[in-house]
Design a protein around this motif. Structure first.
Motif, short mmCIF file in Angstrom:
data_model
loop_
_atom_site.label_atom_id
_atom_site.label_comp_id
_atom_site.label_asym_id
_atom_site.label_seq_id
_atom_site.Cartn_x
_atom_site.Cartn_y
_atom_site.Cartn_z
N CYS A 183 0.84 -1.19 0.00
CA CYS A 183 0.00 0.00 0.00
C CYS A 183 0.88 1.24 0.00
O CYS A 183 1.63 1.46 0.96
CB CYS A 183 -0.90 0.02 1.23
N ASN A 184 0.80 2.01 -1.06
CA ASN A 184 1.63 3.22 -1.17
C ASN A 184 3.10 2.92 -0.92
O ASN A 184 3.79 3.67 -0.24
CB ASN A 184 1.13 4.31 -0.21
N GLY A 185 3.58 1.79 -1.43
CA GLY A 185 4.97 1.41 -1.29
C GLY A 185 5.34 0.80 0.05
O GLY A 185 6.49 0.46 0.29
N GLU A 186 4.37 0.64 0.93
CA GLU A 186 4.59 0.14 2.28
C GLU A 186 3.87 -1.19 2.46
O GLU A 186 2.73 -1.35 2.03
CB GLU A 186 4.00 1.15 3.26
N VAL A 187 4.51 -2.17 3.10
CA VAL A 187 3.86 -3.45 3.36
C VAL A 187 2.95 -3.28 4.57
O VAL A 187 3.37 -2.80 5.62
CB VAL A 187 4.90 -4.57 3.63
#
Length: 152
Positions: free
Chosen positions: A119-123
């Motif tokens: 999500c938005n580059g974040e796990v």
């Protein structure tokens, strides 16, 4: 993408640019008022709903998916599901996805699972349901996942 069925985006062509079985089946399902109503009740805006074909190519990306994953539909539709799968889980995902498409079934279908998502580059850990989409002959033609952030 064509829009038949209100504001729900419907893929009009396969990846090769020709109307494919998956696109036709998905488009036809949206012609039924019950299906359109069910998706509204499901909350296309509140839940991240992703539909992919049997090759794992995204065909439908809801407004909730835009909010949760940080990609607009124009960027997501036509891309592989790797867009939302953390790198360290991709091999396992594709093994399971291939098995689900071959068997036209997924263990625990419709149950809620904790699933890692990008999500938005974040796990992040997401609550999700997985469903296999089948044609009239019960063969798998794709998959649908419905996600909410864990704790939402």
């Amino acid at each position: 993408m064509a829009a038949s069925g209100g504001d729900i985006p419907i893929p009009s062509q396969s990846r090769q640019g020709t109307p494919g079985l998956f696109a036709r089946s998905l488009r036809n399902s949206y012609r039924h008022p019950e299906m359109r109503q069910a998706l509204r009740v499901f909350g296309m805006d509140q839940h991240a709903i992703i539909i992919a074909n049997a090759d794992g190519v995204i065909q439908l990306w809801s407004a909730g998916a835009v909010s949760l994953f940080g990609h607009d539909a124009a960027n997501a539709v036509g891309r592989k599901l790797d867009l939302v799968i953390p790198q360290e889980f991709r091999d396992l995902h594709w093994k399971g996805f291939g098995h689900a498409m071959k068997m036209a079934a997924v263990n625990g279908e419709g149950a809620f699972f904790d699933i890692p998502g990008l999500c938005n580059g974040e796990v992040r850990t997401l609550r999700g349901q997985l469903h296999v989409l089948r044609d009239e002959g019960k063969a798998a033609i794709g998959a649908m996942a419905i996600f909410t952030p864990k704790g939402a």
